[in-house]
Design a protein around this motif. Structure first.
Motif, PDB file in Angstrom:
ATOM      1  N   ALA A  21     -85.354 -55.428  40.295  1.00 16.59           N
ATOM      2  CA  ALA A  21     -84.094 -54.306  39.785  1.00 16.59           C
ATOM      3  C   ALA A  21     -83.207 -55.034  39.285  1.00 16.59           C
ATOM      4  O   ALA A  21     -82.140 -54.562  38.640  1.00 16.59           O
ATOM      5  N   GLY A  22     -82.995 -56.345  39.924  1.00 10.07           N
ATOM      6  CA  GLY A  22     -81.671 -57.043  39.630  1.00 10.07           C
ATOM      7  C   GLY A  22     -81.949 -58.490  39.688  1.00 10.07           C
ATOM      8  O   GLY A  22     -82.633 -58.939  40.572  1.00 10.07           O
ATOM      9  N   ILE A  23     -80.907 -59.440  38.935  1.00 12.68           N
ATOM     10  CA  ILE A  23     -81.128 -60.815  38.878  1.00 12.68           C
ATOM     11  C   ILE A  23     -79.736 -61.310  38.728  1.00 12.68           C
ATOM     12  O   ILE A  23     -78.818 -60.967  38.191  1.00 12.68           O
ATOM     13  N   GLY A  24     -79.525 -62.595  39.511  1.00 13.74           N
ATOM     14  CA  GLY A  24     -78.488 -63.319  39.334  1.00 13.74           C
ATOM     15  C   GLY A  24     -78.591 -64.693  39.544  1.00 13.74           C
ATOM     16  O   GLY A  24     -79.326 -65.185  40.256  1.00 13.74           O
ATOM     17  N   LEU A  25     -77.817 -65.379  38.608  1.00 14.17           N
ATOM     18  CA  LEU A  25     -78.004 -66.893  38.873  1.00 14.17           C
ATOM     19  C   LEU A  25     -76.797 -67.629  38.314  1.00 14.17           C
ATOM     20  O   LEU A  25     -75.809 -67.584  37.482  1.00 14.17           O
ATOM     21  N   THR A  26     -76.418 -68.613  39.475  1.00 10.84           N
ATOM     22  CA  THR A  26     -75.208 -69.310  39.113  1.00 10.84           C
ATOM     23  C   THR A  26     -75.607 -70.471  38.170  1.00 10.84           C
ATOM     24  O   THR A  26     -76.874 -70.823  37.854  1.00 10.84           O
ATOM     25  N   LYS A  27     -74.544 -71.195  37.554  1.00 10.87           N
ATOM     26  CA  LYS A  27     -74.736 -72.531  36.777  1.00 10.87           C
ATOM     27  C   LYS A  27     -75.275 -73.495  37.958  1.00 10.87           C
ATOM     28  O   LYS A  27     -75.012 -73.339  39.068  1.00 10.87           O
ATOM     29  N   PHE A  28     -76.268 -74.554  37.620  1.00 10.38           N
ATOM     30  CA  PHE A  28     -76.876 -75.344  38.379  1.00 10.38           C
ATOM     31  C   PHE A  28     -76.270 -76.915  38.046  1.00 10.38           C
ATOM     32  O   PHE A  28     -75.880 -77.128  36.881  1.00 10.38           O
ATOM     33  N   GLY A  29     -75.945 -77.759  39.211  1.00  5.75           N
ATOM     34  CA  GLY A  29     -75.302 -78.781  38.679  1.00  5.75           C
ATOM     35  C   GLY A  29     -74.437 -79.519  39.916  1.00  5.75           C
ATOM     36  O   GLY A  29     -74.785 -79.059  40.987  1.00  5.75           O
ATOM     37  N   GLU A  30     -73.504 -80.198  39.651  1.00  3.06           N
ATOM     38  CA  GLU A  30     -72.865 -80.802  40.824  1.00  3.06           C
ATOM     39  C   GLU A  30     -71.593 -79.707  40.729  1.00  3.06           C
ATOM     40  O   GLU A  30     -70.682 -80.074  39.908  1.00  3.06           O
ATOM     41  N   LEU A  31     -71.454 -78.988  41.602  1.00  4.23           N
ATOM     42  CA  LEU A  31     -70.535 -77.818  41.732  1.00  4.23           C
ATOM     43  C   LEU A  31     -69.382 -78.160  42.660  1.00  4.23           C
ATOM     44  O   LEU A  31     -69.518 -77.354  43.667  1.00  4.23           O
ATOM     45  N   TRP A  32     -68.583 -79.160  42.603  1.00  7.96           N
ATOM     46  CA  TRP A  32     -67.835 -79.532  43.471  1.00  7.96           C
ATOM     47  C   TRP A  32     -66.851 -78.466  43.870  1.00  7.96           C
ATOM     48  O   TRP A  32     -66.241 -78.496  45.072  1.00  7.96           O
ATOM     49  N   ASN A  33     -66.330 -77.590  43.076  1.00  6.96           N
ATOM     50  CA  ASN A  33     -65.619 -76.783  43.739  1.00  6.96           C
ATOM     51  C   ASN A  33     -65.897 -75.247  44.194  1.00  6.96           C
ATOM     52  O   ASN A  33     -65.119 -74.341  44.455  1.00  6.96           O
ATOM     53  N   LYS A  34     -67.343 -75.304  44.489  1.00  8.64           N
ATOM     54  CA  LYS A  34     -67.863 -74.238  45.071  1.00  8.64           C
ATOM     55  C   LYS A  34     -68.709 -74.626  46.263  1.00  8.64           C
ATOM     56  O   LYS A  34     -69.398 -75.789  46.341  1.00  8.64           O
ATOM     57  N   SER A  35     -68.513 -73.888  47.441  1.00  6.93           N
ATOM     58  CA  SER A  35     -69.348 -73.905  48.549  1.00  6.93           C
ATOM     59  C   SER A  35     -70.668 -73.389  48.617  1.00  6.93           C
ATOM     60  O   SER A  35     -70.838 -72.479  47.621  1.00  6.93           O
ATOM     61  N   LEU A  36     -71.449 -73.619  49.599  1.00 10.42           N
ATOM     62  CA  LEU A  36     -72.692 -72.861  49.568  1.00 10.42           C
ATOM     63  C   LEU A  36     -72.268 -71.316  49.558  1.00 10.42           C
ATOM     64  O   LEU A  36     -73.298 -70.734  48.749  1.00 10.42           O
ATOM     65  N   LEU A  37     -71.658 -70.836  50.127  1.00  8.02           N
ATOM     66  CA  LEU A  37     -71.520 -69.386  50.365  1.00  8.02           C
ATOM     67  C   LEU A  37     -70.833 -69.009  49.279  1.00  8.02           C
ATOM     68  O   LEU A  37     -70.963 -67.904  48.975  1.00  8.02           O
TER      69      LEU A  37
END
Lengths: 99, 384
Positions: free
Chosen positions: B6-22
């Motif tokens: 019904a729905g999909i979502g995806l973040t950018k993949f990479g070295e995302l130092w400004n983002k936590s797992l949550l």
């Protein structure tokens, strides 16, 4: 990092694998090692097949480049596993050497 | 089986130092819920695929961490199955829907790997192996190197053929804005990159990645608030198979029996054959893994995977492009997220919203997600 009791339990199983003869099925040389093995890199690891048909992965020691080939005969030996700090229990395990 | 994506979502993949797992899990989840147009209060279960965060950051109990942050008090679970954690989470969510326990389920796969050193990650990933393998000083590149050596010995597969997997997947990633490495590479660059574990080089290997993917799955009878763009995208096959945790104990080092078993079952459930698959995402953690997947899934005869890739049979524009996202190799491999990301990519392809990497006439796709050296394999079939 293994605790002393884990090392003790593992050491009890070493005799089951000691002095077994077999041959190399496949091998690789590890250049980027996991923690505890960095000082040994690069080092070869093989999948060895023994006369009873069992296969296990083993680090190869006391080798020359010419030994890194399928069907090379090996025998299992006891050697120190990895590197630990001075206040830790030294762990031993089974490795293979060419014959 | 007919489970609606019904729905999909995806973040950018990479070295995302400004983002936590949550941060990553919430971003993907919120986008998937928004895309589904389902009121989040109608979501009655949350499945979180994750492998490493307990080991490298001490955060366990991830189900309620994600669910409560989304403002949900629904049933929540963390699913761990090494690099197949995401695929397993999707599979378990489907079982919950098929059992009529849940109607709308959020599945999110998330991993935060770049906060840890590469030594820590190498050690943590080896939790997916056997104790004998760890005591032998093996790593995952080394385990796949052993499979590579076996494939080369038995079938004459060449280093150049292996490199072509990397070249092809980097090309696909160059068309994907969310990929970690959206740069093309040459065969020579792959062949001349640093040895990790002979014969596997750096460019034969998937990277360390942060990222998250999410899907909202619904029972097919759910009506009303379904996004038009996702109307008609269904998971029609979902199967899991297991093999020995210890690679050395297997009869063959050149195939993954669990892939063969899971794909057979998933294809039967879907009522399709390999020849009907128009696009697929497979688990190319190392280049040999994609070659073996092509053989085990039946896209080419056993031992011909090297020639199959060399001929360009899985490149965009071919009959069945493989890893249009860039795969694990170039899109990235946030281990617990990968299985969910594969579902997101195939859904994009079936929706015809994949942009420059769109596969023409895509109406049936497949995903293959592997845990360890093939001790766990999850296969999904998606159809319009």
């Amino acid at each position: 990092m293994s605790s002393p009791v884990t090392v003790w339990r593992h050491h009890k199983s070493i005799k089951n694998y000691l002095g077994k003869k077999g041959k190399i099925i496949v091998w690789t040389k590890v250049f980027v090692a996991p923690a505890g093995f960095e000082h040994e890199a690069p080092y070869p690891v093989v999948i060895a097949e023994f006369t009873d048909g069992k296969r296990i992965p083993l680090q190869l020691v006391e080798y020359e480049e010419k030994h890194l080939k399928p069907n090379q005969k090996i025998i299992t030996v006891v050697r120190r596993l990895g590197k630990v700090k001075l206040d830790r229990v030294i762990e031993y395990g089974i490795k293979a050497k060419p014959v | 089986m007919k489970i609606k994506v019904a729905g999909i979502g995806l973040t950018k993949f990479g070295e995302l130092w400004n983002k936590s797992l949550l941060d990553l899990a919430l971003e993907a989840s919120i986008n998937a819920i928004k895309d589904s147009r389902i009121d989040k209060r109608e979501i009655d279960a949350v499945f979180v695929g994750n492998m490493l965060i307990g080991k490298i950051a001490g955060q366990d109990h991830l189900g309620p961490v994600v669910a409560s942050s989304l403002g949900l008090s629904a049933a929540s679970f963390r699913v761990e199955g090494a690099c197949a954690s995401g695929g397993l989470a999707v599979h378990l969510a489907i079982q919950g829907i098929l059992a009529n326990t849940y109607k709308n389920v959020l599945v999110v796969g998330a991993e935060k790997m770049t906060d840890a050193s590469s030594n820590q990650i190498t050690w943590a990933l080896m939790g997916a192996s056997s104790s004998k393998e760890r005591k032998a000083g093996l790593t995952f590149p080394a385990l796949y190197a052993l499979m590579t050596q076996a494939h080369m010995q038995k079938y004459g597969t060449t280093r150049k053929q292996l490199a072509e997997v990397s070249v092809k997947n980097h090309y696909h990633a160059s068309l994907n804005k969310k990929a970690q490495y959206s740069c093309e590479v040459t065969t020579e660059k792959v062949l001349n990159s640093a040895l990790i574990s002979s014969p596997i080089t750096l460019f034969d290997s998937s990277p360390i990645t942060d990222g998250a993917g999410a899907v909202v799955l619904s029972a097919p009878t759910q009506s009303g608030s379904i996004n038009n763009s996702s109307k008609g995208i269904f998971i029609t096959g979902s199967a899991v198979a297991s093999d020995t945790i210890d690679l050395a104990e297997r009869d063959s080092l050149t195939e993954l029996k669990a892939t063969q078993m899971a794909s057979k079952k998933a294809l039967e459930q879907a009522g399709v054959e390999t020849k009907d698959i128009k696009v697929c995402e497979v688990h190319d953690c190392f280049t040999i893994a994609e070659i073996m997947a092509m053989e085990d899934l039946g896209f080419c005869p056993k031992g011909m995977g090297g020639k199959f890739i060399e001929k360009g049979s899985s490149r965009l524009g071919s009959k069945c492009p493989v890893n249009t996202s860039g795969g694990l190799k170039a899109c990235g491999h946030p281990v617990g997220a990968t299985g969910v990301k594969q579902i997101v990519e195939i859904t994009e392809q079936l929706r015809k919203t994949a942009g420059a990497r769109q596969v023409k006439d895509a109406n049936c796709g497949l995903t293959q997600n592997v845990g360890g050296t093939g001790a766990t394999v999850v296969v999904h079939v998606l159809q319009t």
